[in-house]
Design an enzyme around this catalytic site. Structure first.
Site, PDB file in Angstrom:
ATOM      1  N   ASP A 165       0.844  -1.183   0.000  1.00  0.00           N
ATOM      2  CA  ASP A 165       0.000   0.000   0.000  1.00  0.00           C
ATOM      3  C   ASP A 165       0.890   1.248   0.000  1.00  0.00           C
ATOM      4  O   ASP A 165       1.952   1.242  -0.615  1.00  0.00           O
ATOM      5  CB  ASP A 165      -0.927  -0.040   1.225  1.00  0.00           C
ATOM      6  CG  ASP A 165      -2.280   0.583   0.953  1.00  0.00           C
ATOM      7  OD1 ASP A 165      -2.331   1.811   0.788  1.00  0.00           O
ATOM      8  OD2 ASP A 165      -3.287  -0.146   0.902  1.00  0.00           O
ATOM      9  N   HIS A 197      -3.583   6.010   3.270  1.00  0.00           N
ATOM     10  CA  HIS A 197      -4.350   4.807   2.961  1.00  0.00           C
ATOM     11  C   HIS A 197      -3.756   3.558   3.601  1.00  0.00           C
ATOM     12  O   HIS A 197      -4.478   2.729   4.169  1.00  0.00           O
ATOM     13  CB  HIS A 197      -4.410   4.650   1.436  1.00  0.00           C
ATOM     14  CG  HIS A 197      -5.392   3.642   0.941  1.00  0.00           C
ATOM     15  ND1 HIS A 197      -5.073   2.324   0.746  1.00  0.00           N
ATOM     16  CD2 HIS A 197      -6.695   3.771   0.568  1.00  0.00           C
ATOM     17  CE1 HIS A 197      -6.121   1.672   0.274  1.00  0.00           C
ATOM     18  NE2 HIS A 197      -7.125   2.527   0.160  1.00  0.00           N
ATOM     19  N   ASN A 287     -14.287  -0.017  -6.792  1.00  0.00           N
ATOM     20  CA  ASN A 287     -15.443   0.788  -6.384  1.00  0.00           C
ATOM     21  C   ASN A 287     -16.227   1.321  -7.578  1.00  0.00           C
ATOM     22  O   ASN A 287     -16.755   2.424  -7.547  1.00  0.00           O
ATOM     23  CB  ASN A 287     -14.972   1.974  -5.533  1.00  0.00           C
ATOM     24  CG  ASN A 287     -14.250   1.544  -4.285  1.00  0.00           C
ATOM     25  OD1 ASN A 287     -14.446   0.439  -3.804  1.00  0.00           O
ATOM     26  ND2 ASN A 287     -13.398   2.402  -3.766  1.00  0.00           N
ATOM     27  N   SER A 363     -11.350  -1.056  -0.440  1.00  0.00           N
ATOM     28  CA  SER A 363     -10.048  -0.999   0.232  1.00  0.00           C
ATOM     29  C   SER A 363     -10.160  -1.343   1.706  1.00  0.00           C
ATOM     30  O   SER A 363      -9.210  -1.846   2.305  1.00  0.00           O
ATOM     31  CB  SER A 363      -9.428   0.400   0.114  1.00  0.00           C
ATOM     32  OG  SER A 363      -8.780   0.570  -1.103  1.00  0.00           O
TER      33      SER A 363
END
Length: 419
Positions: A165, A197, A287, A363
């Site tokens: 990430d 994130h 998404n 996520s």
């Protein structure tokens, strides 16, 4: 390298792909979906590689993990032309862009639920985002029974979960101490998380259960932080492939990838190598509120994760499709850690400086599943990766509509007690 897309907070940043072999005019505008100045090439005959590359004025480049591909530096703007030319050479197995990886994430809300409904809801109080209206806890039935699973196992530290990430905050009291290895494949100057994130995702997996802040789904597991996204949330498929290779070589049992990218043969090779070495890989489905496949989630050797809301319905933004999305997990208003310092993920026009907040997106759902895998493996430490995956996928609860995903919403208690 292909660029990665974070599959987490509100607006989905979709990576538009470029067909291999496409020819573009010299005056064409740069394609934002590919990394300028570099391509990925794999040769059938390694001995011939240098000569072929010299014909085009190119150097040999560097290897990408154990995929067999090489990252080649090329003149900016010439990527597709060279891919086309090299792809016609019989000694070249394939040539492809190094695609851009970016977050496919929902923007976090300015306020948050003061409880973690995704873990356990019995006897807790829940409030709306403004904190002024109590919500009936009975309607919040979408928890994954993590607390119930802790009666069996809270995880074991030898079950390492690699979070590939944007890095993990170096000094957050709830997650930094759980990080046992760090590496930086983002091209940035630091392994710290300046985007936000990665810290949020890591906290969902394994934040310390210390009666403060939040708790991870697998609080006694450990984290490996592979920074594959820059401080602006941008990465490449080659960086992700290198991160997967690093995780495998340093003892990861589970790899979480809350990001998405166009299909890449180099990335697929890295995924398959990891699976063949006994790792379980988990990735966010995206998404897009569509059935469009995103990678690495759509590869057969990855558990693809969709998102549910607090009513066990499909989250409005979640990618879906029972032919390739395997399971689901809560992905709406998921409370977790954020860096102590400022980070890029925040509301419009401001920088985040909070220790904790909610995030929406696949996520957030993906690390819940990765942590459920880690709990299941902790309860069955001698199990193979295929058996652990089967336990997690076969022990889900019904959620969403038929056709949203192949199985259901994960249930950690059912998984760890699965025969």
């Amino acid at each position: 390298m292909k660029k990665l897309v974070l599959a987490g907070f509100a607006a989905v940043v979709m990576v538009t792909g470029t067909l291999l072999g496409a020819v573009v005019p010299a005056h064409a505008a740069p394609d934002p979906s590919i990394t300028a100045g570099q391509i990925l090439v794999k040769f059938r005959d390694g001995a011939a590689a240098a000569g072929v590359l010299r014909q085009h004025g190119l150097g040999e480049g560097t290897g990408v993990g154990n995929t067999g591909a090489h990252l080649i530096t090329v003149p900016a703007g010439k990527e597709l032309q060279l891919i086309d030319a090299l792809g016609r050479n019989p000694v070249v197995e394939y040539a492809e862009p190094d695609h851009v990886v970016t977050p496919a994430a929902e923007e976090p809300a300015p306020n948050y639920f003061p409880s973690q409904y995704a873990l356990y809801n019995e006897g807790q109080e829940f409030w709306n985002a403004r904190g002024d209206t109590k919500i009936d806890a009975g309607t919040l039935d979408a928890d994954v029974d993590a607390v119930e699973a802790w009666a069996i196992t809270r995880g074991i530290d030898i079950i390492r979960v690699a979070v590939l990430d944007s890095g993990v905050d170096l000094d957050h009291e709830d997650i930094s101490e759980k990080v046992v290895a760090r590496a930086n494949f983002s091209g940035g100057n630091t392994g710290d998380d300046r985007y936000g994130h990665g810290t949020h995702v890591a906290g969902i997996v394994a934040a310390v259960d210390n009666n403060r802040g939040v708790s991870g789904v697998c609080p006694d597991c450990t984290i490996m932080s592979g920074k594959v996204l820059s401080d602006n949330g941008i990465g490449t498929s080659s960086g992700l492939a290198n991160g997967i290779n690093w995780a495998v070589n340093n003892g990861a049992k589970v790899i979480n990838m809350s990001l998405a990218v166009r299909a890449s043969r180099t990335l697929e090779a890295a995924v398959n190598n990891a699976w063949n070495k006994g790792v379980v890989l988990v990735a966010a489905a995206g998404n897009g509120n569509s059935q469009t496949k995103m990678y690495p989630a759509a590869y057969d050797n990855v558990i693809a994760v969709g998102a549910t809301n607090n009513h066990d319905n499909k989250a409005y933004f979640s990618t879906y499709g029972a032919t390739w999305v395997d399971v689901a997990a809560p992905g709406v208003a998921v409370f977790s850690t954020f860096p102590n310092h400022e980070s890029a993920l925040a509301g419009t026009g401001k920088k985040r400086s909070l220790n904790y907040d909610i995030g929406d997106g696949t996520s957030m759902a993906s690390p819940i599943v990765a942590a459920t895998v880690a709990l299941t493996w902790s309860a069955n430490p001698s199990a193979s990766n295929s058996l652990v995956r089967a336990k997690v996928e076969s022990s889900t609860d019904p959620a969403g509509d038929i056709g949203d995903w192949a199985h259901g919403r994960v249930n950690a208690y059912n998984a760890v007690t699965s025969p």
